[in-house]
Design an enzyme around this catalytic site. Sequence first.
Site, PDB file in Angstrom:
ATOM      1  CE  LYS A   1     -44.823  -3.844  58.618  1.00 20.88           C
ATOM      2  NZ  LYS A   1     -45.136  -4.381  57.278  1.00 20.88           N
TER       3      LYS A   1
ATOM      4  CD  GLN B   1     -42.643  -6.931  56.495  1.00 23.04           C
ATOM      5  OE1 GLN B   1     -43.845  -6.714  56.612  1.00 23.04           O
ATOM      6  NE2 GLN B   1     -41.758  -5.951  56.312  1.00 23.04           N
TER       7      GLN B   1
ATOM      8  CB  SER C   1     -48.989  -2.471  57.318  1.00 23.83           C
ATOM      9  OG  SER C   1     -48.464  -3.395  56.403  1.00 23.83           O
TER      10      SER C   1
END
Length: 511
Positions: A329, A333, A304
């Site tokens: 990733k 979010q 991420s």
Amino acid sequence: MRKTHVAILVTFAIIFSSIATYTSIQIFSDDKTEIRKTEYRHLPNEFSKIEQAYELITKGYIENVDPEHLVEGAVEGMLATLGDPYSVYMNEEKAKEFNRSLDSSFEGIGAEMSEVDGKVIIVSPFKNSPAEKAGLKPFDEIVAVDGQDVKGQDLYEVTSKVRGKKGTTVSLQILREGLSEPISIEVIRDKIPIETVFSEIIEQEEKKIGYITITSFAEETGEDFLSRLNTLEKEKIDGLIIDVRGNPGGLLQSVKKIAGELVPKEKPMFQIEGRDQGQEQYFSKLAEKKPYPIAVLTDKGSASASEILAAALKEAGGYPTIGETTFGKGTVQQQIDLGDKSHIKLTMYKWLTPDGNWIHGRGIKPDIYVVQPDLYHVHPLQIDQPLSKDMNNGQVKNAQLILKSLGYEPGRVDGYYSETTETAVKRFQREHNLPDTGIINEKTVRKMTRKWLKPKEKKKMTASCKWPCDIFSININAQGSIEHPQYQDKRWGDLGINKDCTLCVVLSCYS
């Protein structure tokens, strides 16, 4: 709870997930995510089906049901249909647990966990955490907690079972790649401080190399990084290593702050793409590159936000990445409060690299591939029966790797219990006041495991760790091979570099 209130909550969830104009999210707000509510025209026609189902269940089901559970089930069901492990509903209790993880410290094992294909996996244990010390690895799947099967339970249910008071022990049943049966790992919970940036200066061959480890990207990570970088630069460093191995990610704002000090403004640091908004590019204000070389260390636990930083340095900064392919990733979010202290964490954006690549599910391939040696993958030894000469299985191989790591040469590490392995076992047994039978029984296993898990002193670089190439002066071709007359078309992994020499790859150690 009245039916009208239930209907409003369900309606809110439906509208939020289906009408993009309902909210306006500020990605880089310094405060918590803000939601600006606007008027919506009408309810979707599909809502009548949900209302009908609600009426049918509450009035006709054979047992009484809790209306709140029905509402939560409806929201969870909608999110489950997305097939996205990162979009989840959190009731009030789970939301509190999640927010506690963002505090300056918490009590638990110290590991980032995620839900992938219905399985709860370890993304990465935190640096120096109980999870790391106990031997948990990225991609370990948790199948049971304290003897209770967690199949079918969501991420936050499993997380709440794993966490607990400092000093207590949690037993995890783990499925690990390469093993046919689960293994048990006991972890003693502790207070986990959220200190995310560590730095030091490594002096090698009259060079000062700054070394900064980022364990995750929390709210203060950007400021902490810049402060430590400033301290290193005052020491006139000759190069910088940024280590995001095992970094599970975190806040995008922190990555933006760090990349903004390292990546020149000619190319975007990263790009954000929404469903209807198109791509938005984020540039630094840096006029030129740092006066020293930089390299980035990655592994499959780098996920991420750490991938955003690695990609920015690689594609926009032209700095080499070293290690293993990252987790992969590529989504962002946002956490939204539904008004009753429950939250939805929803994937609302994808992020792209400076060159427009989406790495989701693929990860970032390193410029220089350095695979971890077998010793890195050793796990606590567990046996079904005593191990003895001429046996050949994975348990023997693991025992051989542990013996080797403790300084007892087993002769081979392929799983065959040879005469040399037996000799190594006898020597270990004699030196630890055990009968020198050469057979690995339960007592020998316990002694070997305790010895292996005992914290080890940090090794200093020695002459045996030297290599004739300099990462700061060699060229790397498009295939990631080294252009050097002595090691033409060789990768670092081909040169036999092991875990202790990872930094040597970066620092260069001349022979």
